[in-house]
Design a protein around this motif. Structure first.
Motif, PDB file in Angstrom:
ATOM      1  N   CYS A 139     -36.327  90.191   0.714  1.00 58.27           N
ATOM      2  CA  CYS A 139     -35.989  91.582   0.067  1.00 58.27           C
ATOM      3  C   CYS A 139     -35.211  92.334   1.192  1.00 58.27           C
ATOM      4  O   CYS A 139     -35.614  92.478   2.371  1.00 58.27           O
ATOM      5  CB  CYS A 139     -37.297  92.302  -0.130  1.00 58.27           C
ATOM      6  SG  CYS A 139     -37.352  93.930  -0.362  1.00 58.27           S
ATOM      7  N   GLU A 143     -34.691  95.254   1.249  1.00 60.73           N
ATOM      8  CA  GLU A 143     -35.382  96.654   1.497  1.00 60.73           C
ATOM      9  C   GLU A 143     -36.234  96.731   2.688  1.00 60.73           C
ATOM     10  O   GLU A 143     -36.208  97.306   3.549  1.00 60.73           O
ATOM     11  CB  GLU A 143     -35.728  97.087   0.048  1.00 60.73           C
ATOM     12  CG  GLU A 143     -35.872  98.687  -0.195  1.00 60.73           C
ATOM     13  CD  GLU A 143     -34.418  99.305  -0.450  1.00 60.73           C
ATOM     14  OE1 GLU A 143     -33.576  98.656  -0.969  1.00 60.73           O
ATOM     15  OE2 GLU A 143     -34.197 100.487   0.314  1.00 60.73           O
ATOM     16  N   CYS A 144     -37.229  95.688   2.213  1.00 59.69           N
ATOM     17  CA  CYS A 144     -38.467  95.653   2.971  1.00 59.69           C
ATOM     18  C   CYS A 144     -38.699  94.582   4.144  1.00 59.69           C
ATOM     19  O   CYS A 144     -39.198  94.451   4.941  1.00 59.69           O
ATOM     20  CB  CYS A 144     -39.918  96.038   2.576  1.00 59.69           C
ATOM     21  SG  CYS A 144     -40.130  94.378   1.564  1.00 59.69           S
ATOM     22  N   GLU A 185     -39.313  91.478   3.390  1.00 63.50           N
ATOM     23  CA  GLU A 185     -40.346  90.565   3.007  1.00 63.50           C
ATOM     24  C   GLU A 185     -39.670  89.150   2.673  1.00 63.50           C
ATOM     25  O   GLU A 185     -38.596  89.248   1.854  1.00 63.50           O
ATOM     26  CB  GLU A 185     -40.991  90.932   1.667  1.00 63.50           C
ATOM     27  CG  GLU A 185     -42.108  90.053   1.084  1.00 63.50           C
ATOM     28  CD  GLU A 185     -43.395  89.808   1.859  1.00 63.50           C
ATOM     29  OE1 GLU A 185     -43.438  90.462   3.023  1.00 63.50           O
ATOM     30  OE2 GLU A 185     -44.093  89.376   1.489  1.00 63.50           O
ATOM     31  N   CYS A 231     -38.954  92.701  -5.549  1.00 61.21           N
ATOM     32  CA  CYS A 231     -39.808  92.284  -4.517  1.00 61.21           C
ATOM     33  C   CYS A 231     -41.253  92.503  -4.996  1.00 61.21           C
ATOM     34  O   CYS A 231     -41.695  93.630  -5.191  1.00 61.21           O
ATOM     35  CB  CYS A 231     -39.340  93.230  -3.362  1.00 61.21           C
ATOM     36  SG  CYS A 231     -40.441  92.878  -2.031  1.00 61.21           S
ATOM     37  N   CYS A 244     -42.319  95.764  -2.253  1.00 60.67           N
ATOM     38  CA  CYS A 244     -42.060  96.997  -2.447  1.00 60.67           C
ATOM     39  C   CYS A 244     -41.381  97.436  -3.795  1.00 60.67           C
ATOM     40  O   CYS A 244     -40.963  98.436  -3.860  1.00 60.67           O
ATOM     41  CB  CYS A 244     -41.104  97.524  -1.117  1.00 60.67           C
ATOM     42  SG  CYS A 244     -39.509  96.599  -1.609  1.00 60.67           S
TER      43      CYS A 244
HETATM   44 ZN    ZN Z   1     -39.555  94.614  -0.502  1.00 60.39          ZN
END
Ligand code: ZN
Ligand code: ADP
Ligand code: ZN
Length: 732
Positions: free
Chosen positions: A438, A440-441, A443, A478, A481
């Protein structure tokens, strides 16, 4: 057969269970003349098990409660006294249970209680007769004709049914009516044909050959430390010739036969003799047949992987261990023996020479040369006078990459292809991309059962775990998140295959990894496409790294050379060095100088200079210095005690308690590290912990090993988890 002498009617047998002692049984009436080494069927805890008689006796502590065996499975010893002696020694050295050791070294066919009569082939011969077949019996006539074509040698059942389908009933009829007779015997090994001849050895080779050849009838260990293409195999071949002239057998151990069919071909083309292979790719019947052919001295050259050391040789004259550094010589489950190290013991027992060869010899062997236990031989130049490859270290730092490739790498590939050469792109990771992340975060998708990230496989559009093989579906959101900004990162062989096909559409490429060679025959077919020059671009994992010889290959590109630099195991750097040198050695083998291009984020690391600027010998010595500083193997002896359990705490505690129980006198000789989680802490839902035992080389660990085995066999918690004692472990 029956033995009227009632003195030695108590049989001591080794049963395949995790217990140290042998068991006493009373014999049945028809005792073979020599029962020691015979397989017997015995009752054990309401089961029937196949065990091996290892001694006889006239008395037993358990005289009143003795049970009789059920029956003998052999009427002469299955295991020779030599093999019993070797396996007992190995069993004690590697700290295992003798009954299980014997069970494991026995070919699977015999482990099931079968005997050699089931390996025999039926051979048909014609009977001289004046009778004629009825005119309408066309098929009978056809079968009879085929058999008559081989009046002296006869024709085997298998051969017949290959030529004439479903003729079994007809054969029966022909036999009943006395047109033919049959006989049973072991399949005959077809002699190989000579199609290639010995090369005149160059001076470097000649010195080594002479040195080894002058003492072929005694135990000596030789290490041939020679770069790829330096002519090691040529020396082996010429020495083998000498041994064959003495009517003796030769054992050649190789890491993996499936990967190098060329090698078997090369040996076959030089001798007109009986050659067999022994490896796990063969079915049980063929293996058992080879085992018997070796025992009966019908096989003269045995080319095999590690388990081939358990063959019973009739008249062994020499052992060769090619790529002696390879960790596949160490068995990784149950009885954890090292085939290279045991080969040296076998050579010693037989008083014969053994030759270890490699371009990247093991530290263990170097050290044995230093202490004069082994004879050291160096081959510095390529036999064909080709210069070693030119190496370019290509820094990737701050470059904009095209799917993992620097633009200079793509240009270089193009240059070589235009000259009608082959290029190998090496990446030691199969699949499309090693991470699904991911953005964004951060993961990363990991396996539910292992502490490993999952690899994306485009062909199946799913994630796969390379440790337990579990599959997982791709999610476009994800799990942590909820972001949709999610996708693959990193490179695998499948992706490189895609990129290469897009970038060089005019050139045919071939990918060799475990995914593309899973079916029988696929690897051979791909290797063939490479040798014929049909394919210009080779994309490969470690399956292509060693042993192969591709004459038109002029450039090797190593994509992710940095991987081994920061490994978790103290051997990582050594393994990485071996891997890179082995792959680099594929380039430029026929007259022309080759090229190696290494993509790295660590261009300033001294490793590159060490790898290519000096000899492998010097490199290894720099590693040995570090091992010496930290008292690590092979400077010290190591035993790894492993524990695996679904419950992490349980495995950890088990080793902690074990450690605390080690008697004081034994503790004084050793250093103990851990328990600590293994580098891969969880695989297939089992948590793995290690306890490392280190000890000075000169101190015998025999009594310590004995104690460990007793502890394990008698500890009730040991039965609730999976444990192993790994003597001279090759990984953590
Ligand atoms: Zn994420
Ligand atoms: P290695 O086993 O060290 O990789 P090989 O024995 O396979 O080396 O030799 C590499 C190549 O050189 C092979 O093609 C082999 O036939 C050739 N070769 C080996 N020794 C000689 C020699 N003395 N004269 C000519 N060619 C040789
Ligand atoms: Zn997994």
């Amino acid at each position: 057969l029956s033995n009227k002498n009632n003195n030695n009617r108590i049989l001591k047998v080794a049963i395949p269970v995790a217990l140290i002692d042998c068991f006493d049984y009373s014999a049945v009436d028809n005792l073979p003349k020599n029962p020691i080494g015979c397989r017997v069927l015995v009752p054990f805890n309401n089961r029937q098990l196949i065990a091996v008689v290892i001694a006889t006796s006239s008395t037993s502590k358990y005289k009143d409660t003795l049970k009789p065996i059920i029956k003998f499975l052999d009427d002469s010893p299955f295991f020779s006294s030599d093999l019993l002696k070797l396996s007992k020694w190995a069993n004690d050295y590697y700290a295992y249970f003798y009954g299980m050791t014997l069970n494991q070294i026995m070919p699977g066919f015999y482990r099931q209680g079968k005997d050699e009569s089931q390996l025999w082939q039926t051979i048909y011969y014609v009977n001289k007769t004046t009778k004629t077949l009825p005119a309408k019996a066309h098929k009978m006539q056809q079968v009879l004709n085929l058999i008559s074509q081989n009046p002296t040698t006869g024709i085997s059942h298998n051969n017949l049914i290959q030529n004439i389908k479903s003729c079994t009933a007809i054969l029966k009829k022909l036999k009943e009516q006395n047109f033919i007779k049959s006989d049973a015997c072991l399949p005959v090994i077809q002699k190989s044909k000579i199609t290639d001849f010995a090369k005149k050895l160059n001076p470097e080779q000649q010195v080594i050959y002479d040195n080894i050849q002058q003492d072929l009838n005694n135990f000596t260990v030789h290490l041939i430390d020679g770069i790829t293409g330096s002519g090691k195999t040529e020396i082996y071949l010429q020495l083998i010739d000498k041994i064959l002239q003495q009517q003796k057998q030769v054992l050649i151990l190789v890491p993996e036969i499936g990967l190098t069919p060329q090698l078997v071909q090369r040996f076959s083309s030089r001798f007109a003799t009986e050659i067999i292979t022994m490896h796990s790719g063969l079915n049980q019947t063929i293996r058992a047949t080879g085992y018997l052919q070796t025992k009966q001295n019908k096989a003269k050259i045995i080319i095999g992987t590690r388990s081939a050391i358990w063959c019973q040789f009739k008249n062994l004259g020499m052992i060769i261990v090619d790529e002696e550094h390879d960790s596949s010589f160490k068995q990784q489950s149950k009885f954890l023996y090292h085939a290279r190290d045991l080969s040296v013991v076998i050579a010693k027992n037989n008083n014969i020479p053994i030759i270890l060869g490699s371009a990247t010899s093991s530290m263990e062997s170097y050290l044995n040369c230093q202490s004069k236990k082994y004879n050291y031989h160096l081959l510095k130049t390529r036999a064909t006078k080709t210069l070693p490859p030119r190496v370019t270290i290509s820094a990737l730092n701050n470059l904009k990459l095209y799917e993992g490739f620097a633009s200079s790498t793509l240009t270089k590939i193009c240059e070589h292809l235009r000259q009608n050469n082959q290029v190998l792109i090496y990446i030691n990771r199969r699949g499309f991309a090693p991470k699904y992340m991911c953005f964004e975060c951060g993961e990363i998708k990991t396996c539910r059962h292992c502490s490993a990230t999952m690899t994306y496989h485009k062909a199946i559009n799913r994630l796969r775990c390379h440790f337990c093989n579990a599959l997982a579906d791709i999610k476009d959101i994800c799990e942590k998140c909820g972001s949709h900004n999610i996708g693959v990162v990193g490179l695998g062989s499948e992706k490189i295959d895609n990129v290469i096909n897009d970038s060089y559409p005019a050139y045919k490429s071939v990918r060799v990894d475990r995914d593309t060679t899973a079916n029988k025959g696929q690897l051979e077919q791909k290797l063939n496409q490479i040798t014929t020059g049909d394919c210009k671009i080779l994309i490969g994992t470690q399956m292509l790294a060693k042993g192969h010889h591709f004459p038109k290959l002029s450039l090797v590109v190593i994509m992710d050379a940095d991987r081994g630099l920061f490994g978790t195991d103290f051997r990582s750097i050594e393994h990485m060095s071996q891997e890179i040198i082995q792959v680099a050695g594929r380039s430029g083998r026929e007259g022309k100088q080759g090229e190696v291009l290494i993509q790295t984020m660590q261009p300033k690391n001294q490793i590159w200079d060490q790898l290519f600027g000096s000899s492998y010998f010097d490199l290894i010595y720099s590693y040995i210095k570090i091992r010496t500083q930290h008292s690590l193997p092979p400077i010290t002896s190591q035993i790894l005690i492993r524990a695996k359990s679904k419950n992490a705490k349980f495995a950890d505690n088990f080793l902690e308690i074990f450690k605390n129980n080690i008697p004081h006198d034994l503790k004084q000789q050793i250093r103990i590290l851990g328990p600590a989680p293994a580098p891969m802490e969880k695989i297939a839902n089992l948590y793995r912990f290690n306890l490392v035992i280190l000890c000075h080389k000169n101190i015998s660990l025999a009594s310590f090993k004995k104690w460990v085995l007793h502890y394990m066999a008698n500890n009730k918690y040991a039965k609730k988890l999976s444990w192993s004692i790994d003597v001279d472990a090759v990984n953590s």
